[in-house]
Design an enzyme around this catalytic site. Structure first.
Site, short mmCIF file in Angstrom:
data_model
loop_
_atom_site.label_atom_id
_atom_site.label_comp_id
_atom_site.label_asym_id
_atom_site.label_seq_id
_atom_site.Cartn_x
_atom_site.Cartn_y
_atom_site.Cartn_z
N GLU A 1 -19.30 -1.81 3.01
CA GLU A 1 -18.69 -2.79 2.09
C GLU A 1 -19.06 -4.22 2.53
O GLU A 1 -19.41 -5.07 1.69
CB GLU A 1 -17.18 -2.57 2.11
CG GLU A 1 -16.36 -3.47 1.23
CD GLU A 1 -14.87 -3.17 1.40
OE1 GLU A 1 -14.48 -1.98 1.36
OE2 GLU A 1 -14.09 -4.12 1.58
N ASN B 1 -5.46 1.85 8.32
CA ASN B 1 -6.84 1.65 8.78
C ASN B 1 -6.89 1.76 10.30
O ASN B 1 -7.12 0.78 10.99
CB ASN B 1 -7.30 0.24 8.38
CG ASN B 1 -8.30 0.30 7.25
OD1 ASN B 1 -8.91 1.34 7.00
ND2 ASN B 1 -8.48 -0.81 6.58
N ARG C 1 -40.17 -2.76 31.77
CA ARG C 1 -39.05 -2.10 32.47
C ARG C 1 -39.54 -1.41 33.74
O ARG C 1 -38.89 -1.42 34.77
CB ARG C 1 -38.38 -1.08 31.54
CG ARG C 1 -37.67 -1.71 30.36
CD ARG C 1 -37.03 -0.66 29.45
NE ARG C 1 -35.88 -0.03 30.09
CZ ARG C 1 -35.79 1.26 30.36
NH1 ARG C 1 -36.78 2.08 30.04
NH2 ARG C 1 -34.71 1.75 30.93
N HIS D 1 -17.54 3.23 5.76
CA HIS D 1 -17.38 2.76 4.39
C HIS D 1 -17.13 1.25 4.39
O HIS D 1 -17.74 0.50 3.63
CB HIS D 1 -16.22 3.51 3.71
CG HIS D 1 -15.73 2.86 2.45
ND1 HIS D 1 -14.93 1.72 2.46
CD2 HIS D 1 -15.93 3.15 1.15
CE1 HIS D 1 -14.66 1.37 1.22
NE2 HIS D 1 -15.25 2.21 0.41
N ASN D 2 -16.22 0.81 5.24
CA ASN D 2 -15.90 -0.62 5.27
C ASN D 2 -17.08 -1.44 5.77
O ASN D 2 -17.33 -2.54 5.28
CB ASN D 2 -14.68 -0.88 6.15
CG ASN D 2 -13.39 -0.51 5.46
OD1 ASN D 2 -13.38 0.33 4.57
ND2 ASN D 2 -12.30 -1.13 5.86
N MET E 1 0.83 -1.21 0.00
CA MET E 1 0.00 0.00 0.00
C MET E 1 0.86 1.26 0.00
O MET E 1 0.61 2.20 -0.76
CB MET E 1 -0.92 0.02 1.23
CG MET E 1 -2.10 -0.93 1.16
SD MET E 1 -3.26 -0.55 -0.17
CE MET E 1 -4.09 0.89 0.47
N VAL F 1 2.17 2.05 7.79
CA VAL F 1 2.72 0.83 8.42
C VAL F 1 1.60 0.08 9.12
O VAL F 1 0.45 0.52 9.11
CB VAL F 1 3.87 1.16 9.41
CG1 VAL F 1 4.97 1.96 8.73
CG2 VAL F 1 3.37 1.89 10.64
N ARG G 1 -20.49 -13.32 8.71
CA ARG G 1 -19.09 -13.78 8.56
C ARG G 1 -18.68 -14.58 9.79
O ARG G 1 -18.03 -15.62 9.68
CB ARG G 1 -18.15 -12.59 8.39
CG ARG G 1 -18.26 -11.93 7.05
CD ARG G 1 -17.03 -11.07 6.79
NE ARG G 1 -17.25 -10.16 5.68
CZ ARG G 1 -16.31 -9.41 5.13
NH1 ARG G 1 -15.08 -9.45 5.59
NH2 ARG G 1 -16.57 -8.61 4.13
N LYS H 1 -14.18 6.29 6.99
CA LYS H 1 -13.59 5.11 6.34
C LYS H 1 -14.11 3.82 7.00
O LYS H 1 -14.39 2.82 6.33
CB LYS H 1 -12.07 5.17 6.41
CG LYS H 1 -11.34 3.90 5.94
CD LYS H 1 -11.58 3.67 4.47
CE LYS H 1 -10.98 2.43 3.84
NZ LYS H 1 -10.24 1.46 4.52
N ASN I 1 11.53 3.03 4.77
CA ASN I 1 10.95 1.85 5.40
C ASN I 1 11.86 1.44 6.56
O ASN I 1 13.07 1.65 6.50
CB ASN I 1 10.85 0.70 4.39
CG ASN I 1 10.00 -0.43 4.91
OD1 ASN I 1 8.80 -0.29 5.08
ND2 ASN I 1 10.63 -1.58 5.17
N ARG I 2 11.26 0.88 7.61
CA ARG I 2 12.07 0.46 8.76
C ARG I 2 13.24 -0.40 8.29
O ARG I 2 14.39 -0.20 8.69
CB ARG I 2 11.18 -0.32 9.74
CG ARG I 2 11.94 -0.88 10.92
CD ARG I 2 11.03 -1.63 11.85
NE ARG I 2 10.39 -2.79 11.20
CZ ARG I 2 9.61 -3.65 11.83
NH1 ARG I 2 9.33 -3.48 13.10
NH2 ARG I 2 9.08 -4.66 11.19
N SER J 1 -9.26 4.12 0.59
CA SER J 1 -9.91 2.89 0.15
C SER J 1 -9.63 2.62 -1.32
O SER J 1 -9.44 3.55 -2.10
CB SER J 1 -11.42 2.98 0.33
OG SER J 1 -12.03 1.84 -0.23
N GLY J 2 -9.59 1.36 -1.65
CA GLY J 2 -9.39 0.98 -3.05
C GLY J 2 -8.38 -0.13 -3.18
O GLY J 2 -8.08 -0.58 -4.28
#
Ligand code: ATR
Length: 485
Positions: A197, A110, A454, A193-194, A21, A82, A295, A190, A40-41, A136-137
């Protein structure tokens, strides 16, 4: 091999985290003419990106975080891509120690929006800007144009926004990126959005299941149906790829590949976060919840085996006189359930925005999801239109366009839910979305009885239909009611 120190202040923007990514985002920026610092590390990954893609644009690699930060033009903009969680916190702190007031740290991972809120507080106290941006994408989106949902301060968007808008997907010249709102707003949107999705994928899966179990259709026949559906109101990336997935043959067995894949769905957690937030905010996002729990259920292999052994079906055969009419009913049931899930998702954004004072423009969120992201679809244009007509729309479904669309699908939707109940095909989203629809439009709900219960066991009080005030009944002494206020 060590990477030489790049010139100071040379790069327009930097990306740290050169997994797929991060490197794709860096390449996308470079393809659009930006000078991109990369880090990058583990330096080997940076070197690999340079070896494979160094010629695609102007990259300025660094081995150390110090070199990376000094290579950025001021005010510096550094994107972090990361692993979410502790690694992100660690990289944020490394950057913050090296940066100066006015510089901007952007987390494109994310992250959970509450983490983003915490980080924003900590980082802004040090005079820096912190932006949590939803991207996203997937891998292709990051490279070719994602949908980007940046939060943070409006000042940081002035510096960052033009770059993000340039590299985002576009629809008719309009970028799929806009300023979402302060602190965690971008990551919250986001997250929803997920969640949507998940819901979109589940309604598609339920339609597939109905066709294979009731009509005995093969995967590729169902793939043909989805390909046809892609030319209807359902036109979307997910419907399109569903046709492709169903048409794919397994190279080793020659069977449809989908028939060789275990029916246990995995998840990375954003669906569950959305369900948690919807419960916390009191928003009935039942579609996203059903999709998430479907799921979970699929993955409960032991429990499913035990249930299969012990539990009878007691189903009834129901004749399907016209296969094409049945398939059209399934399509409309899918469409109705999808509209419910989106309406609920937008209510969650509205509630989150209100509670956090983000002032999120709901129509703009639908607009930036039209391309680049996984739920991209023409359908989203109607959501933007609805909020343009009425920014204070109390419920997306109540908009004239959606009310008309729902009216059109309702008879088919009821037929499919009744059919599935009689024949024992699980359609958690189709059926619960229909119940939500009937609930939200009902004149009366049985909550009066719940309030009575109640008050009976916990003296929780109730309001009356005929008088103002708060009441408690002494249930053991019929007729005695205390007026509390
Ligand atoms: P995943 O594939 O699950 O997303 P990953 O491949 O382990 O996660 O890591 C993705 C990116 O996060 C990599 O760039 C990784 O750096 P390395 O190539 O050095 O492993 C980076 N990353 C993970 N943990 C990190 C940490 N604690 N500090 C800095 N970068 C980290």
């Amino acid at each position: 091999m060590s990477i030489p120190t790049p010139p100071a202040g040379i790069a327009d923007i930097g990306v740290t985290g050169m997994a797929v990514m991060g490197s794709n985002l860096a390449r996308n920026l470079a393809h659009h003419g930006y000078k991109v610092a990369i880090h990058n590390r583990t330096a080997a990954k940076t070197e690999h990106v340079m070896a494979e893609h160094g010629s695609e644009g102007q990259f300025f690699p660094s081995e150390s975080m110090e070199d990376f930060v000094q290579s950025l033009a001021k005010p510096r903009v550094a994107i972090i891509m990361v692993k979410a969680g502790a690694p992100t916190d660690s990289v944020i702190n490394q950057l913050a120690d090296l940066m100066e007031p006015g510089d901007i740290i952007v987390d494109c991972g994310n992250s959970r929006y509450t983490d983003t809120q915490r980080r924003e507080k900590e980082i802004s106290a040090r005079g820096l800007h912190f932006v949590g941006a939803g991207v996203s994408g997937g891998e292709v989106g990051a490279l070719e144009g994602p949908s980007i949902m940046p939060g943070g301060t409006p000042e940081s968007y002035k510096r960052l926004g033009p770059m993000f808008e340039t590299i985002s997907a576009h629809v008719n010249g309009e970028p799929c990126c806009t300023y979402v709102g302060p602190d965690g707003a971008g990551h919250f949107v986001k997250m929803v959005h997920n969640g949507i999705e998940y819901a979109d994928m589940q309604v598609i899966a339920e339609a597939y299941d109905l066709m294979r179990k009731s009509l005995g259709m093969s995967a590729s026949q169902i793939g043909d149906v989805f390909a046809r559906w892609n030319a209807t109101e359902l036109n979307s990336y997910l419907i399109e790829i569903t046709a492709e997935v169903l048409h794919q043959q397994d190279a080793t067995t020659g069977h449809a590949l989908v028939d060789m894949i275990q029916d246990a769905a995995a998840q990375k957690g954003t669906g569950a976060w959305t369900v948690q937030e919807s419960a916390a905010f009191g928003v009935p996002a039942t579609g996203i919840a059903e999709a998430t729990f479907a799921r979970c259920l699929s993955g409960d292999t032991k429990e499913r085996a035990a249930a299969r052994q012990a539990l009878p079906a007691n189903t009834q055969m129901v004749a399907i006189p016209d296969m094409n009419a049945f398939i059209e009913d399934v399509r409309l049931a899918l469409y109705g359930s999808k509209m419910v899930a989106y309406s609920q998702g937008f209510e969650l954004i509205r509630k989150g925005s209100r509670e956090n004072n983000w002032n999120v423009d709901l129509g703009a969120m639908a607009r930036i999801w039209r391309a680049g992201c996984i739920i991209r679809a023409q359908f989203l244009g109607h959501i933007t239109d609805a909020y343009t007509r009425n920014p204070d729309l109390p419920l997306l479904l109540a908009d004239g366009y959606f009310a008309g669309e729902i009216a059109r699908v309702i008879p088919a939707w009821r037929r499919i839910v009744a059919y599935a109940a009689q024949t024992g095909i699980p359609i958690p989203m189709f059926s619960s979305s229909l119940s939500y629809y009937d609930g939200v439009r009902a004149q009366y709900l049985p909550a009066n009885l719940i309030q009575g219960q109640r008050d009976f066991f916990g003296a929780h009080t109730y309001h009356r239909t005929d008088r103002e005030g708060t009441f408690h009944t002494l249930w053991a002494e019929p007729g005695r009611t205390e007026v509390l206020q």
